[in-house]
Scaffold this active site. Structure first.
Site, PDB file in Angstrom:
ATOM      1  N   GLU A   1       0.886  -1.164   0.000  1.00  0.00           N
ATOM      2  CA  GLU A   1       0.000   0.000   0.000  1.00  0.00           C
ATOM      3  C   GLU A   1       0.918   1.205   0.000  1.00  0.00           C
ATOM      4  O   GLU A   1       1.765   1.353   0.877  1.00  0.00           O
ATOM      5  CB  GLU A   1      -0.913  -0.021   1.229  1.00  0.00           C
ATOM      6  CG  GLU A   1      -2.036   1.011   1.156  1.00  0.00           C
ATOM      7  CD  GLU A   1      -1.755   2.240   1.986  1.00  0.00           C
ATOM      8  OE1 GLU A   1      -1.496   3.309   1.371  1.00  0.00           O
ATOM      9  OE2 GLU A   1      -1.776   2.147   3.215  1.00  0.00           O
TER      10      GLU A   1
ATOM     11  N   CYS B   1      -2.142   8.224   4.564  1.00  0.00           N
ATOM     12  CA  CYS B   1      -2.175   7.859   3.145  1.00  0.00           C
ATOM     13  C   CYS B   1      -3.485   8.291   2.511  1.00  0.00           C
ATOM     14  O   CYS B   1      -3.555   8.531   1.310  1.00  0.00           O
ATOM     15  CB  CYS B   1      -2.014   6.351   2.986  1.00  0.00           C
ATOM     16  SG  CYS B   1      -0.624   5.637   3.884  1.00  0.00           S
TER      17      CYS B   1
END
Length: 543
Positions: free
Chosen positions: A293, A327
């Site tokens: 990720e 994020c």
């Protein structure tokens, strides 16, 4: 030996404590913060059964109080990477052979320890080491980490139940084996829960792990490692080391028994790792699993039917909680011109109302960014905007690192929708807005989709249901986690499995079964009860 099928039902999400004035949890947390600051931690690496202290020590400073020393961690080198791999492989046979219920109960006990005995310590080390306020730490290092441990036990038990059908005279079964070799977990600074989930999700499946956290997250990482040890995790199953990235990659990616990497971090680093793995592919025992990720340039698009207060609140929270170092943080927003002035006013007023400072003052909404490198990078973007006619700073933009790495939340208005701060990941408390013609919603959706290489999170805010449906369809591949009438942050384990595609990663959805499948290798076993004794089939006969 299995004496029964053991049930691990779907758990409830861990309740979030609110730390209200005078509450017991607030008093306990403040006491723990004081205790942690009075001590000077001496933090070893954990390799096999050993606590390894090299004497090469790196100081840990709170980002909001850089003159204070929380402790020191002992840096490793190539030798320690190899030792960690050896310790992991030595532990593999006994760990893989341990019954599922005994593996599961280690992680369930760890979750219970965090929920009770160590809650304030997981939150306290995260607050001080990563400059998170009490609420941001609570939803991360307590609740989300607990949820990962409990939900993954449930999900894995459900996977183990998945078995093929059998026909008359035979029985088919599926084994869900761990991978051959060791798994490398590389974890980021911004979420303690990610730091805990990446190594434990692989270990839960029977794998052994080498774990390298970000240096700026070591203070909380070592606390979690100590909890795992107390919960009964055998020596060598997870090995916690502190080395630089190139050293780690040099040893791990060249090792024959490298079985996979579980990564959260930058897209550039992930691309480099993937390239190294590809170059070494012929030397591995098996094809490694690559799970990552990575970056994001997360968006909010408001429709002309949106409520200005809803839009502003989604942006103030989504862009600036934990200083925008998520994020998933909202970093670009598209506002229709019919509500733009009202939204901008609410953003300016909101930012001006934020209190900023140390995490020990619970009235501070904003704390420091993680380190000097991040501070300098973010400041450069802001300084460039101040000199550029193509954009303007609407509010914020003050930067000061004399006592801590403080950057005032900053809202930029760009005149060009492809302006640099609309396109590049900044990873800090900087939000750029672009005002579009309210009658060009569909064209703006196309702009949203093509502006960034990332596809992690995004949201649409609208009262008009047709607009919601249009945005959902047009932005199908623009975000792996898509929100309607909400901020694009705050995914909860079991509710919103997390991950994105394009340049944002492999979209293997942490907090779901999908991620656990990546750490398993299935073996199908067919048993025939009455095997044939003649090769000839009936069709061969002519009479």
């Amino acid at each position: 030996m299995s004496l029964g099928y053991f049930s691990y039902p779907l758990p409830a999400n861990e309740p979030v404590l609110n730390y209200a004035a005078g509450s017991n949890e607030k008093n306990i947390l403040k006491k723990t913060l004081s205790e942690l600051k009075k001590e000077t931690a001496d933090i070893p690496m954990y390799i096999g059964s050993k606590e390894v202290r090299t004497g090469k020590k790196t100081a840990i400073h709170p980002p909001h109080e850089i003159n204070h020393v929380l402790g020191y961690f002992h840096e490793g080198n190539e030798k320690h990477v190899q030792q960690a791999i050896d310790a992991a492989l030595a532990a593999k046979a006994s760990w893989t052979g341990m019954s599922w219920e005994n593996r599961a109960h280690i992680f369930l006990k760890a979750a219970d320890l965090i929920a009770t005995k160590y809650r304030s310590y997981m939150n306290g080390t995260t607050m001080l080491g990563q400059s998170k306020n009490a609420y941001q730490a609570e939803i991360d290092s307590a609740c989300e980490l607990i949820d990962f441990l409990r939900f993954n036990v449930h999900y894995l038990s459900e996977i183990y139940k998945q078995q093929p059908v059998s026909s008359a005279g035979i029985h088919n079964r599926m084994e869900w084996r761990p991978l051959e070799g060791f798994v490398l977990a590389i974890t980021p600074f911004n979420f303690t829960a990610i730091g805990g989930n990446l190594p434990t999700s692989a270990a839960m499946c029977g794998n052994v792990v080498v774990w390298k956290p970000a240096n700026t997250q070591v203070f909380a990482a070592q606390m979690f490692m100590r909890i795992l040890k107390e919960a009964g995790l055998p020596d060598g199953v997870i090995n916690l080391i502190y080395v630089d990235g190139p050293t780690l990659g040099k040893i791990c990616f060249a090792h024959r028994d490298f079985a996979g990497v579980h990564f959260t971090g930058s897209t550039g680093v992930f691309n480099s790792m993937w390239k190294s793995i590809g170059e070494n592919i012929a030397s591995y025992k098996s094809y490694p699993r690559i799970v990552g990720e990575t970056g994001g340039k997360d968006f909010v698009i408001a429709h002309k039917s949106a409520d200005a207060a809803v839009v502003a609140t989604a942006l103030l929270r989504g862009a600036f909680e934990f200083q925008g170092q998520k994020c998933s943080a909202a970093s670009r927003a598209y506002i229709p011109n019919n509500i733009a002035e009202e939204v901008k006013k609410k953003l300016v007023d909101g930012v001006k109302s934020f209190k900023m400072g140390t995490v020990e003052d619970f009235s501070n909404f904003i704390n420091a960014v993680i380190d000097e490198k991040a501070f300098d990078k973010i400041k450069t973007y802001i300084d460039n905007v101040k000199k550029d006619r193509k954009a303007e700073v609407l509010v914020g933009g003050k930067c000061n690192k004399s006592k801590g790495y403080f950057i005032q939340p900053t809202v930029i208005e760009a005149k060009n929708p492809k302006y640099i701060t609309m396109c590049e990941e900044i990873f800090g408390p900087v939000l750029t807005i672009y005002v579009y013609n309210a009658n060009k919603f569909e064209e703006t959706l196309q702009l949203v989709d093509e502006t960034s290489p990332y596809a992690l999170t995004g949201s649409v805010i609208a009262k008009d249901r047709a607009a919601v449906e249009l945005a959902t369809n047009k932005l199908r591949h623009a975000a792996g986690n898509f929100y309607i009438n909400d901020k694009p942050t705050g995914a909860v384990v079991g509710q919103q499995p997390f991950g994105g595609a394009r340049a944002s990663g492999t979209n293997d959805k942490a907090g779901s079964m999908l991620n656990l499948y990546r750490w398993l290798s299935a073996r199908t076993i067919k048993e025939t009860f009455n095997p044939p004794v003649d090769y000839a089939y009936s069709f061969l006969g002519e009479k």
